[in-house]
Design an enzyme around this catalytic site. Structure first.
Site, PDB file in Angstrom:
ATOM      1  N   ILE A 159      41.308  36.014  42.940  1.00  6.93           N
ATOM      2  CA  ILE A 159      40.076  36.564  43.510  1.00  6.93           C
ATOM      3  C   ILE A 159      38.889  36.294  42.581  1.00  6.93           C
ATOM      4  O   ILE A 159      37.795  35.933  43.033  1.00  6.93           O
ATOM      5  CB  ILE A 159      40.256  38.085  43.750  1.00  6.93           C
ATOM      6  CG1 ILE A 159      41.251  38.311  44.905  1.00  6.93           C
ATOM      7  CG2 ILE A 159      38.918  38.752  44.043  1.00  6.93           C
ATOM      8  CD1 ILE A 159      41.697  39.757  45.081  1.00  6.93           C
ATOM      9  N   ASN A 191      50.331  53.790  47.249  1.00 12.01           N
ATOM     10  CA  ASN A 191      51.318  52.794  47.668  1.00 12.01           C
ATOM     11  C   ASN A 191      52.620  53.065  46.929  1.00 12.01           C
ATOM     12  O   ASN A 191      52.609  53.227  45.701  1.00 12.01           O
ATOM     13  CB  ASN A 191      50.802  51.381  47.345  1.00 12.01           C
ATOM     14  CG  ASN A 191      51.575  50.314  48.087  1.00 12.01           C
ATOM     15  OD1 ASN A 191      52.196  50.591  49.120  1.00 12.01           O
ATOM     16  ND2 ASN A 191      51.553  49.108  47.577  1.00 12.01           N
ATOM     17  N   GLN A 234      53.667  51.977  43.199  1.00 11.82           N
ATOM     18  CA  GLN A 234      52.452  51.597  42.466  1.00 11.82           C
ATOM     19  C   GLN A 234      51.681  52.819  41.950  1.00 11.82           C
ATOM     20  O   GLN A 234      50.453  52.787  41.907  1.00 11.82           O
ATOM     21  CB  GLN A 234      51.523  50.764  43.360  1.00 11.82           C
ATOM     22  CG  GLN A 234      52.025  49.346  43.623  1.00 11.82           C
ATOM     23  CD  GLN A 234      50.915  48.415  44.070  1.00 11.82           C
ATOM     24  OE1 GLN A 234      50.135  48.781  44.941  1.00 11.82           O
ATOM     25  NE2 GLN A 234      50.839  47.226  43.484  1.00 11.82           N
ATOM     26  N   ARG A 279      41.394  32.457  37.872  1.00  7.77           N
ATOM     27  CA  ARG A 279      42.202  32.186  39.080  1.00  7.77           C
ATOM     28  C   ARG A 279      42.100  33.368  40.045  1.00  7.77           C
ATOM     29  O   ARG A 279      41.488  34.393  39.730  1.00  7.77           O
ATOM     30  CB  ARG A 279      43.653  31.896  38.711  1.00  7.77           C
ATOM     31  CG  ARG A 279      44.388  33.041  38.056  1.00  7.77           C
ATOM     32  CD  ARG A 279      45.807  32.615  37.702  1.00  7.77           C
ATOM     33  NE  ARG A 279      46.471  33.573  36.856  1.00  7.77           N
ATOM     34  CZ  ARG A 279      47.209  34.592  37.316  1.00  7.77           C
ATOM     35  NH1 ARG A 279      47.339  34.803  38.597  1.00  7.77           N
ATOM     36  NH2 ARG A 279      47.811  35.402  36.459  1.00  7.77           N
ATOM     37  N   ASN A 315      36.858  42.424  37.406  1.00 10.05           N
ATOM     38  CA  ASN A 315      37.886  41.994  38.367  1.00 10.05           C
ATOM     39  C   ASN A 315      39.283  41.901  37.752  1.00 10.05           C
ATOM     40  O   ASN A 315      40.275  42.058  38.459  1.00 10.05           O
ATOM     41  CB  ASN A 315      37.471  40.632  38.947  1.00 10.05           C
ATOM     42  CG  ASN A 315      38.621  39.915  39.613  1.00 10.05           C
ATOM     43  OD1 ASN A 315      38.987  40.214  40.747  1.00 10.05           O
ATOM     44  ND2 ASN A 315      39.215  38.951  38.890  1.00 10.05           N
ATOM     45  N   ALA A 316      39.379  41.646  36.447  1.00 10.20           N
ATOM     46  CA  ALA A 316      40.697  41.431  35.829  1.00 10.20           C
ATOM     47  C   ALA A 316      41.609  42.623  36.118  1.00 10.20           C
ATOM     48  O   ALA A 316      41.194  43.780  35.985  1.00 10.20           O
ATOM     49  CB  ALA A 316      40.557  41.242  34.323  1.00 10.20           C
ATOM     50  N   GLY A 361      42.362  44.818  50.581  1.00  6.89           N
ATOM     51  CA  GLY A 361      43.720  45.031  51.085  1.00  6.89           C
ATOM     52  C   GLY A 361      44.622  43.987  50.451  1.00  6.89           C
ATOM     53  O   GLY A 361      44.423  43.595  49.295  1.00  6.89           O
ATOM     54  N   TYR A 375      49.410  51.745  39.074  1.00  5.69           N
ATOM     55  CA  TYR A 375      48.330  50.865  39.554  1.00  5.69           C
ATOM     56  C   TYR A 375      47.334  51.657  40.420  1.00  5.69           C
ATOM     57  O   TYR A 375      46.118  51.553  40.244  1.00  5.69           O
ATOM     58  CB  TYR A 375      48.978  49.727  40.348  1.00  5.69           C
ATOM     59  CG  TYR A 375      48.046  48.710  40.927  1.00  5.69           C
ATOM     60  CD1 TYR A 375      47.513  47.683  40.150  1.00  5.69           C
ATOM     61  CD2 TYR A 375      47.718  48.738  42.284  1.00  5.69           C
ATOM     62  CE1 TYR A 375      46.682  46.722  40.714  1.00  5.69           C
ATOM     63  CE2 TYR A 375      46.890  47.784  42.849  1.00  5.69           C
ATOM     64  CZ  TYR A 375      46.372  46.768  42.058  1.00  5.69           C
ATOM     65  OH  TYR A 375      45.555  45.826  42.613  1.00  5.69           O
TER      66      TYR A 375
END
Ligand code: NDP
Length: 240
Positions: free
Chosen positions: A20, A141, A144, A18, A82-83, A178, A147
């Site tokens: 991106i 950010n 985050q 699912r 990507n995950a 972004g 992350y």
């Protein structure tokens, strides 16, 4: 007619069920690649691609899956790590578990995704590795720190691999999205979303397909043959 040269290339995408990842899988299938996508569940993915259940935090199972993909589809040319997950909170409230979970998926998971495929890439003298970073890794950010640390970390991984793998004609790059419309950003409260949108010169979030095209460019042995160690920002001029 020109093409990106991805026809019949075997390409692996993690988190491809699912968001991106799904958009990347869909575009690569359209471009004629033989795609395998790995995810915690593969029930709703693209049925023209090979879906395999995998957890990127588990190196042993990723190695087994790499063998399975090679047997079923052939030697892998491209890998898209990507995950990713978020466990957001202000720094003083981030728990050790929030740090570990995000580091395990977003940072170690990228290494676990690339490593099992690389010897075969070296042997065939061709390959392209793409990691999905983030605007948060690029400029930070609030809320985050965990992350952002992982997303900055994957830039370090691809820049190092670019230098290490060039002699084998294997490239490594990152895409830094972004704010993109997926389930990951659906949790952003409306008030915060409005504030972020006002900061983006395009005045909107991006779409998963915007990221998929950047990934296809970096995978392409035609379009980006001399591009390695780069970060392609796709963020509507939010951060340049
Ligand atoms: P989503 O949350 O929509 O999708 C993430 C996918 O990764 C899901 O299919 C999820 O599986 C899978 N996944 C999670 N953990 C694992 C694991 N351990 N092993 C295998 N698969 C796993 O995220 P997005 O599509 O929005 O994000 C994709 C990437 O882009 C991430 O790396 C994210 O950090 C990055 N990114 C996203 C941005 C955005 O605005 N959306 C901005 C910048 C970067 P399941 O469905 O089972 O949970």
């Amino acid at each position: 007619m020109v093409s990106l040269g991805l026809e019949d290339k075997v390409i692996v995408v993690t988190g491809g069920n699912r968001g991106i990842g799904r958009a990347i899988v869909d575009l690569l299938v359209e471009l004629g690649a033989k795609v395998a996508y790995l995810d915690l569940s593969v029930e709703s993915g693209n049925d023209k691609a090979l879906g395999l259940v995998a957890d990127v935090t588990d190196l042993n199972s990723m190695e087994a899956i790499a063998k399975e993909i090679e047997e079923k589809l052939g030697t892998v040319y491209g890998v898209v790590a990507n995950a990713g997950i978020t466990k957001d909170n202000f720094f003083t409230k981030l728990t050790p578990a929030d740090w570990d979970a995000v580091i395990n998926v977003n940072l170690k998971g990228v290494a676990n995704t690339f490593k099992p495929f690389m010897e075969a890439m070296y042997a065939q003298n061709a390959g392209s590795l793409v990691a999905i970073s983030s605007i948060s890794g690029d400029r930070g950010n609030a809320g985050q720190a965990n992350y952002a640390a992982t997303k900055a970390g994957v830039i370090g991984i691809v820049k190092s691999l670019a230098r290490e793998c060039a002699r084998y004609n294997v490239r490594a790059n990152a895409v830094a999205p972004g704010f993109i419309n997926t389930e990951m950003t659906q949790v952003i409260p409306d008030k915060v979303r409005d504030k972020i949108t006002a900061e983006i010169p395009f005045r909107r979030f991006g779409e998963p397909a915007d990221i998929a095209w950047a990934v296809a460019y970096l995978l392409s042995p035609v379009a980006s043959a001399y591009v390695s160690g780069e970060v392609v920002r796709v963020n509507g001029a939010h951060h340049t």
